[in-house]
Design a protein around this motif. Structure first.
Motif, PDB file in Angstrom:
ATOM      1  N   PHE A   6      15.458  34.576  68.698  1.00 59.93           N
ATOM      2  CA  PHE A   6      15.362  35.642  67.696  1.00 59.93           C
ATOM      3  C   PHE A   6      16.751  35.841  67.092  1.00 59.93           C
ATOM      4  O   PHE A   6      17.707  36.126  67.815  1.00 59.93           O
ATOM      5  N   ILE A   7      16.858  35.683  65.776  1.00 59.45           N
ATOM      6  CA  ILE A   7      18.158  35.824  65.109  1.00 59.45           C
ATOM      7  C   ILE A   7      18.017  36.802  63.942  1.00 59.45           C
ATOM      8  O   ILE A   7      17.020  36.775  63.206  1.00 59.45           O
ATOM      9  N   SER A   8      19.024  37.667  63.802  1.00 61.93           N
ATOM     10  CA  SER A   8      18.986  38.691  62.756  1.00 61.93           C
ATOM     11  C   SER A   8      18.824  38.034  61.380  1.00 61.93           C
ATOM     12  O   SER A   8      19.484  37.040  61.068  1.00 61.93           O
ATOM     13  N   LEU A   9      17.940  38.596  60.554  1.00 67.75           N
ATOM     14  CA  LEU A   9      17.668  37.993  59.244  1.00 67.75           C
ATOM     15  C   LEU A   9      18.938  37.928  58.404  1.00 67.75           C
ATOM     16  O   LEU A   9      19.160  36.975  57.667  1.00 67.75           O
ATOM     17  N   ARG A  10      19.800  38.951  58.518  1.00 67.39           N
ATOM     18  CA  ARG A  10      21.066  38.940  57.772  1.00 67.39           C
ATOM     19  C   ARG A  10      21.915  37.730  58.133  1.00 67.39           C
ATOM     20  O   ARG A  10      22.541  37.115  57.279  1.00 67.39           O
ATOM     21  N   ALA A  11      21.924  37.396  59.432  1.00 73.74           N
ATOM     22  CA  ALA A  11      22.737  36.264  59.879  1.00 73.74           C
ATOM     23  C   ALA A  11      22.134  34.939  59.410  1.00 73.74           C
ATOM     24  O   ALA A  11      22.784  33.902  59.468  1.00 73.74           O
ATOM     25  N   LEU A  12      20.889  34.977  58.953  1.00 70.95           N
ATOM     26  CA  LEU A  12      20.210  33.736  58.549  1.00 70.95           C
ATOM     27  C   LEU A  12      20.263  33.487  57.045  1.00 70.95           C
ATOM     28  O   LEU A  12      19.709  32.501  56.562  1.00 70.95           O
ATOM     29  N   THR A  13      20.942  34.382  56.296  1.00 69.65           N
ATOM     30  CA  THR A  13      20.938  34.235  54.831  1.00 69.65           C
ATOM     31  C   THR A  13      21.382  32.835  54.419  1.00 69.65           C
ATOM     32  O   THR A  13      20.884  32.288  53.452  1.00 69.65           O
ATOM     33  N   LEU A  14      22.325  32.262  55.146  1.00 76.23           N
ATOM     34  CA  LEU A  14      22.823  30.940  54.771  1.00 76.23           C
ATOM     35  C   LEU A  14      22.139  29.806  55.503  1.00 76.23           C
ATOM     36  O   LEU A  14      22.201  28.659  55.088  1.00 76.23           O
ATOM     37  N   GLU A  15      21.521  30.133  56.631  1.00 77.48           N
ATOM     38  CA  GLU A  15      20.953  29.078  57.484  1.00 77.48           C
ATOM     39  C   GLU A  15      19.577  28.642  56.988  1.00 77.48           C
ATOM     40  O   GLU A  15      19.222  27.466  57.092  1.00 77.48           O
ATOM     41  N   LEU A  16      18.818  29.582  56.453  1.00 80.42           N
ATOM     42  CA  LEU A  16      17.469  29.247  56.000  1.00 80.42           C
ATOM     43  C   LEU A  16      17.529  28.725  54.566  1.00 80.42           C
ATOM     44  O   LEU A  16      18.419  29.103  53.801  1.00 80.42           O
ATOM     45  N   SER A  17      16.568  27.894  54.207  1.00 80.27           N
ATOM     46  CA  SER A  17      16.464  27.465  52.814  1.00 80.27           C
ATOM     47  C   SER A  17      16.143  28.699  51.969  1.00 80.27           C
ATOM     48  O   SER A  17      15.671  29.717  52.475  1.00 80.27           O
ATOM     49  N   HIS A  18      16.385  28.588  50.659  1.00 77.29           N
ATOM     50  CA  HIS A  18      16.131  29.716  49.758  1.00 77.29           C
ATOM     51  C   HIS A  18      14.689  30.212  49.895  1.00 77.29           C
ATOM     52  O   HIS A  18      14.431  31.407  50.027  1.00 77.29           O
ATOM     53  N   ASP A  19      13.730  29.287  49.885  1.00 75.57           N
ATOM     54  CA  ASP A  19      12.320  29.677  49.960  1.00 75.57           C
ATOM     55  C   ASP A  19      11.993  30.368  51.281  1.00 75.57           C
ATOM     56  O   ASP A  19      11.294  31.379  51.308  1.00 75.57           O
ATOM     57  N   LEU A  20      12.494  29.805  52.382  1.00 82.34           N
ATOM     58  CA  LEU A  20      12.168  30.391  53.688  1.00 82.34           C
ATOM     59  C   LEU A  20      12.803  31.776  53.829  1.00 82.34           C
ATOM     60  O   LEU A  20      12.194  32.698  54.375  1.00 82.34           O
ATOM     61  N   PHE A  21      14.030  31.933  53.319  1.00 82.05           N
ATOM     62  CA  PHE A  21      14.673  33.248  53.385  1.00 82.05           C
ATOM     63  C   PHE A  21      13.882  34.271  52.566  1.00 82.05           C
ATOM     64  O   PHE A  21      13.648  35.396  53.011  1.00 82.05           O
ATOM     65  N   THR A  22      13.437  33.862  51.389  1.00 83.59           N
ATOM     66  CA  THR A  22      12.660  34.774  50.544  1.00 83.59           C
ATOM     67  C   THR A  22      11.341  35.144  51.223  1.00 83.59           C
ATOM     68  O   THR A  22      10.925  36.303  51.205  1.00 83.59           O
ATOM     69  N   LEU A  23      10.694  34.145  51.830  1.00 89.55           N
ATOM     70  CA  LEU A  23       9.436  34.418  52.538  1.00 89.55           C
ATOM     71  C   LEU A  23       9.668  35.337  53.729  1.00 89.55           C
ATOM     72  O   LEU A  23       8.881  36.263  53.975  1.00 89.55           O
ATOM     73  N   ALA A  24      10.752  35.101  54.467  1.00 90.51           N
ATOM     74  CA  ALA A  24      11.052  35.953  55.621  1.00 90.51           C
ATOM     75  C   ALA A  24      11.326  37.386  55.151  1.00 90.51           C
ATOM     76  O   ALA A  24      10.927  38.353  55.806  1.00 90.51           O
ATOM     77  N   GLY A  25      11.994  37.512  54.004  1.00 84.50           N
ATOM     78  CA  GLY A  25      12.263  38.833  53.445  1.00 84.50           C
ATOM     79  C   GLY A  25      10.970  39.546  53.063  1.00 84.50           C
ATOM     80  O   GLY A  25      10.788  40.746  53.282  1.00 84.50           O
TER      81      GLY A  25
END
Ligand SMILES: NC(=O)C1=CN([C@@H]2O[C@H](COP(=O)(O)OP(=O)(O)OC[C@H]3O[C@@H](n4cnc5c(N)ncnc54)[C@H](O)[C@@H]3O)[C@@H](O)[C@H]2O)C=CC1
Ligand SMILES: [Mg+2]
Ligand SMILES: [Zn+2]
Length: 274
Positions: free
Chosen positions: A84-103
């Motif tokens: 489990f990793i904080s979504l903020r910490a993942l802003t750069l790790e996830l692809s743009h689409d995956l970050f948007t979907l997670a948001g």
């Protein structure tokens, strides 16, 4: 994974197929680190995770992948290989689409959790079957997921850009200014007001730049460029700790995350003036 179209829906597919699961423990997303890539789990059903479920929503379909969001409990180990990793910490790790979907996923969960009872009469709310909304069976109040529009503006004066920092930023980081839209305001009025309030200057020549959903906690950033007109920098001490004019060709402070629209605004200015 490639950028693909997302089609929102509240009706899951009739046949269970492998889906993407956005599983949150508060603000932390369940991810798998694999081949230097960060992924979200792909399962047919959530029971494959072995985790208890507090709430689940079908979000829609991304390309051909059904997507679900799930809130799980604080306790218990994640499935083997996952973290489990904080979504903020993942802003750069996830692809743009995956970050948007997670948001998207976390905002739906938070809305569901925070609107269990009617804000008008206190009765338990019920999910509507046909759209992402809840209705009070007693007084008929309807609640949709809340989105809070916020403007973000890049103020320039020739080859200088106004950057500021608030006390809660990372050390040495400066950014452009932002602020929430108030009821009854146009976006342009918010820009003029926020700039006046936060740095005490006047701007004009506003132009729309772009927008970005920002799930911390439920903002929609609407970005503008604007020209300095008059006034001396006067800080709103409650919001900002410092604000300065920076020359495009000079050494710049630390800038916000490359995936933020704040950074896009700054990079766009630098590209023009360097
Ligand atoms: N994606 C991006 O590039 C950026 C996103 N942002 C986001 O923009 C938003 C606004 O930025 P800041 O003014 O720096 O934020 P901030 O967190 O400093 O908020 C300013 C103040 O507005 C009030 N507030 C909080 N939520 C509100 C709401 N829904 N409606 C009206 N007022 C509210 C609070 O008093 C808060 O202290 C924040 O959500 C922030 O995360 C800010 C800068 C860059
Ligand atoms: Mg502000
Ligand atoms: Zn009610």
């Amino acid at each position: 994974m490639k950028n693909q179209l997302f089609t929102p829906s509240v009706t899951p597919p009739e046949q269970q197929t492998v889906a993407l699961w956005f599983v949150f423990r508060r603000d932390r997303l369940l991810v798998l680190e694999q081949d230097q890539d960060i992924r979200v789990p792909r399962w047919q059903t959530f029971s494959e995770s072995g985790l208890p479920m507090i709430r689940q929503h079908f979000l829609g379909t991304w390309g051909k992948h059904p997507c679900y969001s799930v809130e799980t409990v604080e306790q218990g180990n994640p499935p083997t290989g996952f973290n489990f990793i904080s979504l903020r910490a993942l802003t750069l790790e996830l692809s743009h689409d995956l970050f948007t979907l997670a948001g998207r996923a976390i905002q739906i969960l938070q809305w569901d959790r925070d609107h269990q009872f009617c804000g008008r009469c206190g009765h338990a709310m019920q999910a509507l079957p046909t759209e992402r909304a809840k209705r009070c069976p007693s007084c008929a109040l309807v609640s949709y997921p809340r989105i809070s529009p916020a403007v973000i503006m890049r103020i320039t004066r020739g080859d200088e850009i106004l950057l500021s920092r608030s006390a809660h930023f990372a050390p040495d980081m400066y950014s452009v200014q932002a602020g929430f839209v108030e009821a009854g305001e146009t976006l342009e009025e918010t820009v003029i007001r926020e700039v006046q309030e936060e740095v005490g200057i006047q701007v004009d020549n506003l132009h729309y730049f772009g927008s970005q959903p920002w799930p911390f906690p439920h903002s929609l950033m609407i970005a503008f460029t604007a020209d300095y007109v008059s006034g001396e920098i006067t800080l709103d001490q409650d919001e900002l700790e410092d604000a300065q004019w920076f020359q495009a060709t000079a050494r710049l402070p630390k800038l916000p995350s490359p995936m933020s629209i704040a950074r896009h605004l700054i990079e766009d200015f630098l590209a023009e003036h360097r």
